[in-house]
Motif scaffolding. Sequence first.
Motif, mmCIF file in Angstrom:
data_model
loop_
_atom_site.group_PDB
_atom_site.id
_atom_site.type_symbol
_atom_site.label_atom_id
_atom_site.label_comp_id
_atom_site.label_asym_id
_atom_site.label_seq_id
_atom_site.Cartn_x
_atom_site.Cartn_y
_atom_site.Cartn_z
ATOM 1 N N SER A 99 0.877 -1.125 -0.084
ATOM 2 C CA SER A 99 -0.072 0.057 -0.064
ATOM 3 C C SER A 99 1.027 1.128 0.082
ATOM 4 O O SER A 99 1.905 1.255 0.541
ATOM 5 C CB SER A 99 -0.910 0.277 1.365
ATOM 6 O OG SER A 99 -0.293 0.290 2.433
ATOM 7 N N ILE A 100 0.493 2.237 -0.631
ATOM 8 C CA ILE A 100 1.052 3.699 -0.538
ATOM 9 C C ILE A 100 1.109 3.938 0.933
ATOM 10 O O ILE A 100 2.094 4.584 1.147
ATOM 11 C CB ILE A 100 0.431 4.716 -1.506
ATOM 12 C CG1 ILE A 100 0.423 4.223 -3.107
ATOM 13 C CG2 ILE A 100 1.060 5.947 -1.348
ATOM 14 C CD1 ILE A 100 1.834 3.843 -3.666
ATOM 15 N N GLU A 101 0.162 3.784 1.627
ATOM 16 C CA GLU A 101 0.285 4.377 2.953
ATOM 17 C C GLU A 101 1.183 3.581 3.813
ATOM 18 O O GLU A 101 1.967 4.070 4.565
ATOM 19 C CB GLU A 101 -1.189 3.843 3.445
ATOM 20 C CG GLU A 101 -1.314 4.518 5.025
ATOM 21 C CD GLU A 101 -2.722 3.979 5.629
ATOM 22 O OE1 GLU A 101 -2.767 3.946 6.922
ATOM 23 O OE2 GLU A 101 -3.554 3.696 4.898
ATOM 24 N N GLY A 102 1.244 2.210 3.589
ATOM 25 C CA GLY A 102 2.568 1.516 4.138
ATOM 26 C C GLY A 102 3.909 1.907 3.839
ATOM 27 O O GLY A 102 4.743 2.284 4.547
ATOM 28 N N LEU A 103 3.987 2.071 2.650
ATOM 29 C CA LEU A 103 5.304 2.832 1.990
ATOM 30 C C LEU A 103 5.702 4.072 2.767
ATOM 31 O O LEU A 103 6.806 4.344 3.097
ATOM 32 C CB LEU A 103 5.474 2.608 0.458
ATOM 33 C CG LEU A 103 5.428 1.452 -0.289
ATOM 34 C CD1 LEU A 103 5.196 1.596 -1.643
ATOM 35 C CD2 LEU A 103 6.491 0.366 0.227
ATOM 36 N N LEU A 104 4.635 4.861 2.796
ATOM 37 C CA LEU A 104 5.138 6.314 3.323
ATOM 38 C C LEU A 104 5.449 6.183 4.787
ATOM 39 O O LEU A 104 5.757 7.139 5.175
ATOM 40 C CB LEU A 104 3.894 7.345 2.908
ATOM 41 C CG LEU A 104 3.662 7.545 1.567
ATOM 42 C CD1 LEU A 104 2.166 8.510 1.405
ATOM 43 C CD2 LEU A 104 4.646 8.602 1.157
ATOM 44 N N THR A 105 4.775 5.166 5.449
ATOM 45 C CA THR A 105 5.088 5.186 6.767
ATOM 46 C C THR A 105 6.341 4.106 7.296
ATOM 47 O O THR A 105 6.681 3.790 8.243
ATOM 48 C CB THR A 105 3.817 4.479 7.688
ATOM 49 O OG1 THR A 105 3.554 3.268 6.888
ATOM 50 C CG2 THR A 105 2.802 5.605 7.499
ATOM 51 N N GLY A 106 6.953 3.667 5.987
ATOM 52 C CA GLY A 106 8.248 3.169 6.020
ATOM 53 C C GLY A 106 8.165 1.304 6.299
ATOM 54 O O GLY A 106 8.774 0.607 6.983
ATOM 55 N N ARG A 107 6.921 1.038 6.268
ATOM 56 C CA ARG A 107 6.536 -0.375 6.165
ATOM 57 C C ARG A 107 6.960 -1.058 4.929
ATOM 58 O O ARG A 107 6.206 -0.841 3.844
ATOM 59 C CB ARG A 107 4.959 -0.789 6.678
ATOM 60 C CG ARG A 107 4.760 -1.816 7.354
ATOM 61 C CD ARG A 107 3.153 -1.708 8.151
ATOM 62 N NE ARG A 107 2.274 -1.354 7.171
ATOM 63 C CZ ARG A 107 1.463 -0.517 7.113
ATOM 64 N NH1 ARG A 107 1.544 0.349 8.221
ATOM 65 N NH2 ARG A 107 0.657 -0.005 6.424
ATOM 66 N N PHE A 108 7.678 -2.126 4.905
ATOM 67 C CA PHE A 108 8.224 -2.662 3.608
ATOM 68 C C PHE A 108 8.154 -4.157 3.628
ATOM 69 O O PHE A 108 8.751 -4.772 2.665
ATOM 70 C CB PHE A 108 9.794 -2.078 3.344
ATOM 71 C CG PHE A 108 10.212 -0.969 3.416
ATOM 72 C CD1 PHE A 108 9.338 0.034 2.869
ATOM 73 C CD2 PHE A 108 11.297 -0.361 4.339
ATOM 74 C CE1 PHE A 108 9.704 1.426 2.636
ATOM 75 C CE2 PHE A 108 11.447 1.013 4.103
ATOM 76 C CZ PHE A 108 10.627 1.954 3.337
ATOM 77 N N GLY A 109 7.602 -4.720 4.555
ATOM 78 C CA GLY A 109 7.316 -6.231 4.623
ATOM 79 C C GLY A 109 6.444 -6.429 5.774
ATOM 80 O O GLY A 109 6.000 -5.526 6.811
ATOM 81 N N ASN A 110 6.464 -7.721 6.281
ATOM 82 C CA ASN A 110 5.743 -8.227 7.400
ATOM 83 C C ASN A 110 6.858 -8.001 8.945
ATOM 84 O O ASN A 110 8.081 -7.523 8.478
ATOM 85 C CB ASN A 110 5.477 -9.552 7.579
ATOM 86 C CG ASN A 110 6.612 -10.550 7.234
ATOM 87 O OD1 ASN A 110 7.825 -10.199 7.649
ATOM 88 N ND2 ASN A 110 6.514 -11.605 6.770
ATOM 89 N N LYS A 111 6.421 -8.364 9.956
ATOM 90 C CA LYS A 111 7.035 -7.960 11.266
ATOM 91 C C LYS A 111 8.507 -8.486 11.172
ATOM 92 O O LYS A 111 9.619 -7.901 11.558
ATOM 93 C CB LYS A 111 6.365 -8.422 12.317
ATOM 94 C CG LYS A 111 7.142 -7.987 13.849
ATOM 95 C CD LYS A 111 6.083 -8.578 14.869
ATOM 96 C CE LYS A 111 6.955 -8.302 16.267
ATOM 97 N NZ LYS A 111 6.062 -8.408 17.075
ATOM 98 N N GLY A 112 8.679 -9.909 10.809
ATOM 99 C CA GLY A 112 10.126 -10.532 10.765
ATOM 100 C C GLY A 112 10.953 -9.738 9.757
ATOM 101 O O GLY A 112 11.970 -9.624 10.029
ATOM 102 N N TRP A 113 10.103 -9.512 8.511
ATOM 103 C CA TRP A 113 11.243 -8.822 7.688
ATOM 104 C C TRP A 113 11.379 -7.283 8.060
ATOM 105 O O TRP A 113 12.804 -7.043 7.902
ATOM 106 C CB TRP A 113 10.334 -8.688 6.312
ATOM 107 C CG TRP A 113 10.945 -7.699 5.194
ATOM 108 C CD1 TRP A 113 10.746 -6.365 4.733
ATOM 109 C CD2 TRP A 113 12.010 -8.270 4.138
ATOM 110 N NE1 TRP A 113 11.826 -6.048 3.797
ATOM 111 C CE2 TRP A 113 12.498 -7.415 3.558
ATOM 112 C CE3 TRP A 113 12.607 -9.552 4.171
ATOM 113 C CZ2 TRP A 113 13.227 -7.295 2.329
ATOM 114 C CZ3 TRP A 113 13.396 -9.790 3.048
ATOM 115 C CH2 TRP A 113 13.997 -8.752 2.387
ATOM 116 N N MET A 114 10.739 -6.823 8.487
ATOM 117 C CA MET A 114 11.188 -5.274 9.294
ATOM 118 C C MET A 114 12.183 -5.593 10.149
ATOM 119 O O MET A 114 13.062 -4.554 10.398
ATOM 120 C CB MET A 114 9.955 -4.497 9.750
ATOM 121 C CG MET A 114 8.941 -4.155 8.736
ATOM 122 S SD MET A 114 9.525 -3.298 7.242
ATOM 123 C CE MET A 114 9.987 -1.683 8.069
#
Length: 151
Positions: A99-114
Amino acid sequence: MAKSKSSPAAMTKARWDRMLAEADQNWREYVEQWPPAKSVRYDRTSKRVVVQLLNGLRLEVPAAKLQGVADGTDRERADVHCIGAGTCLEWRTLDQHFSIEGLLTGRFGNKGWMESLERRRSGLQSITRSTMTGQIRRKRATPRKVATTRS
Protein backbone atom coordinates in the motif's frame (compact mmCIF):
# COMPACT_ATOMS: atom_id res chain seq x y z
CA MET A 1 -51.75 -15.53 8.44
CA ALA A 2 -48.22 -14.79 7.33
CA LYS A 3 -46.51 -11.74 8.66
CA SER A 4 -44.86 -9.46 6.15
CA LYS A 5 -41.23 -8.63 6.80
CA SER A 6 -40.20 -5.04 6.53
CA SER A 7 -36.64 -3.82 6.73
CA PRO A 8 -36.07 -1.82 9.90
CA ALA A 9 -33.80 0.60 8.05
CA ALA A 10 -35.23 0.79 4.56
CA MET A 11 -32.90 2.49 2.11
CA THR A 12 -34.35 5.79 1.06
CA LYS A 13 -32.92 8.03 -1.62
CA ALA A 14 -32.05 10.65 1.00
CA ARG A 15 -30.20 8.06 3.12
CA TRP A 16 -28.38 6.74 0.06
CA ASP A 17 -27.29 10.27 -0.92
CA ARG A 18 -26.01 10.93 2.63
CA MET A 19 -24.00 7.72 2.56
CA LEU A 20 -22.45 8.62 -0.80
CA ALA A 21 -21.60 12.13 0.38
CA GLU A 22 -19.98 10.71 3.53
CA ALA A 23 -17.96 8.20 1.49
CA ASP A 24 -16.79 10.98 -0.85
CA GLN A 25 -15.71 13.10 2.14
CA ASN A 26 -13.87 10.13 3.70
CA TRP A 27 -12.02 9.54 0.40
CA ARG A 28 -11.01 13.21 0.12
CA GLU A 29 -9.61 13.14 3.68
CA TYR A 30 -7.77 9.87 3.02
CA VAL A 31 -6.22 11.17 -0.22
CA GLU A 32 -5.10 14.34 1.54
CA GLN A 33 -3.25 12.29 4.16
CA TRP A 34 -2.13 9.41 1.91
CA PRO A 35 -1.83 10.68 -1.67
CA PRO A 36 -2.37 7.92 -4.24
CA ALA A 37 0.17 6.93 -6.85
CA LYS A 38 -0.14 8.51 -10.26
CA SER A 39 2.52 6.22 -11.75
CA VAL A 40 5.18 3.72 -10.74
CA ARG A 41 8.31 2.34 -12.40
CA TYR A 42 11.43 0.42 -11.50
CA ASP A 43 14.71 2.23 -12.18
CA ARG A 44 17.27 -0.45 -13.08
CA THR A 45 20.19 1.95 -12.70
CA SER A 46 19.49 2.98 -9.11
CA LYS A 47 17.67 -0.30 -8.24
CA ARG A 48 14.80 1.76 -6.83
CA VAL A 49 11.04 1.71 -7.16
CA VAL A 50 9.98 5.23 -8.17
CA VAL A 51 6.42 6.27 -7.34
CA GLN A 52 5.00 9.56 -8.60
CA LEU A 53 2.25 10.62 -6.20
CA LEU A 54 -0.86 12.49 -7.22
CA ASN A 55 0.12 15.51 -5.10
CA GLY A 56 3.34 15.97 -7.10
CA LEU A 57 5.72 14.35 -4.62
CA ARG A 58 7.96 11.46 -5.63
CA LEU A 59 8.72 8.47 -3.44
CA GLU A 60 11.79 6.31 -4.13
CA VAL A 61 12.33 3.05 -2.27
CA PRO A 62 15.33 0.75 -2.71
CA ALA A 63 13.97 -2.51 -4.13
CA ALA A 64 16.27 -4.41 -1.75
CA LYS A 65 14.15 -3.15 1.17
CA LEU A 66 10.85 -4.52 -0.16
CA GLN A 67 9.96 -8.01 1.01
CA GLY A 68 9.47 -10.35 -1.93
CA VAL A 69 10.72 -7.73 -4.38
CA ALA A 70 14.27 -7.78 -3.01
CA ASP A 71 14.91 -11.26 -4.40
CA GLY A 72 13.35 -10.55 -7.80
CA THR A 73 15.23 -10.02 -11.03
CA ASP A 74 15.28 -6.63 -12.72
CA ARG A 75 12.67 -7.92 -15.18
CA GLU A 76 10.38 -9.08 -12.34
CA ARG A 77 10.87 -5.83 -10.42
CA ALA A 78 9.94 -3.84 -13.53
CA ASP A 79 6.56 -5.61 -13.70
CA VAL A 80 4.99 -3.17 -11.24
CA HIS A 81 1.59 -1.48 -11.57
CA CYS A 82 -0.67 0.87 -9.62
CA ILE A 83 -3.95 -0.71 -8.55
CA GLY A 84 -6.88 0.31 -6.35
CA ALA A 85 -7.16 3.90 -7.59
CA GLY A 86 -3.44 4.31 -6.92
CA THR A 87 -3.59 3.21 -3.29
CA CYS A 88 -1.56 0.07 -3.88
CA LEU A 89 1.38 -1.24 -5.94
CA GLU A 90 1.33 -4.72 -7.41
CA TRP A 91 4.09 -6.94 -8.76
CA ARG A 92 2.16 -9.59 -10.67
CA THR A 93 5.09 -11.88 -11.43
CA LEU A 94 6.35 -11.71 -7.82
CA ASP A 95 2.82 -11.85 -6.31
CA GLN A 96 3.59 -8.88 -4.05
CA HIS A 97 1.44 -5.93 -3.02
CA PHE A 98 2.32 -2.80 -1.05
CA SER A 99 0.00 0.00 0.00
CA ILE A 100 1.12 3.57 -0.58
CA GLU A 101 0.17 4.28 3.02
CA GLY A 102 2.49 1.48 4.17
CA LEU A 103 5.39 2.68 2.02
CA LEU A 104 4.96 6.27 3.22
CA THR A 105 5.12 5.06 6.83
CA GLY A 106 8.19 2.91 6.15
CA ARG A 107 6.47 -0.48 6.18
CA PHE A 108 8.33 -2.63 3.65
CA GLY A 109 7.19 -6.11 4.69
CA ASN A 110 5.89 -8.19 7.57
CA LYS A 111 7.15 -7.92 11.16
CA GLY A 112 9.94 -10.49 10.69
CA TRP A 113 11.17 -8.74 7.53
CA MET A 114 11.18 -5.34 9.21
CA GLU A 115 13.11 -6.77 12.18
CA SER A 116 15.70 -8.25 9.81
CA LEU A 117 16.08 -4.85 8.10
CA GLU A 118 16.58 -3.25 11.51
CA ARG A 119 19.18 -5.86 12.51
CA ARG A 120 21.07 -5.23 9.28
CA ARG A 121 20.87 -1.47 9.80
CA SER A 122 22.00 -1.75 13.44
CA GLY A 123 24.87 -4.02 12.42
CA LEU A 124 26.04 -1.50 9.86
CA GLN A 125 25.81 1.30 12.39
CA SER A 126 27.86 -0.61 14.96
CA ILE A 127 30.50 -1.43 12.34
CA THR A 128 30.57 2.20 11.28
CA ARG A 129 30.75 3.40 14.88
CA SER A 130 33.57 1.02 15.80
CA THR A 131 35.48 1.93 12.64
CA MET A 132 35.02 5.64 13.32
CA THR A 133 35.98 5.21 16.98
CA GLY A 134 39.14 3.33 15.95
CA GLN A 135 40.04 6.07 13.49
CA ILE A 136 39.56 8.76 16.12
CA ARG A 137 41.72 6.84 18.63
CA ARG A 138 44.47 6.39 16.04
CA LYS A 139 44.43 10.10 15.26
CA ARG A 140 44.66 10.99 18.95
CA ALA A 141 47.52 8.52 19.47
CA THR A 142 49.53 10.00 16.61
CA PRO A 143 52.06 12.39 18.07
CA ARG A 144 51.71 15.89 16.78
CA LYS A 145 54.70 17.64 15.32
CA VAL A 146 55.58 20.78 17.13
CA ALA A 147 56.80 23.59 14.96
CA THR A 148 60.12 24.95 16.10
CA THR A 149 61.77 28.12 15.01
CA ARG A 150 65.51 28.61 14.88
CA SER A 151 66.97 31.87 15.81
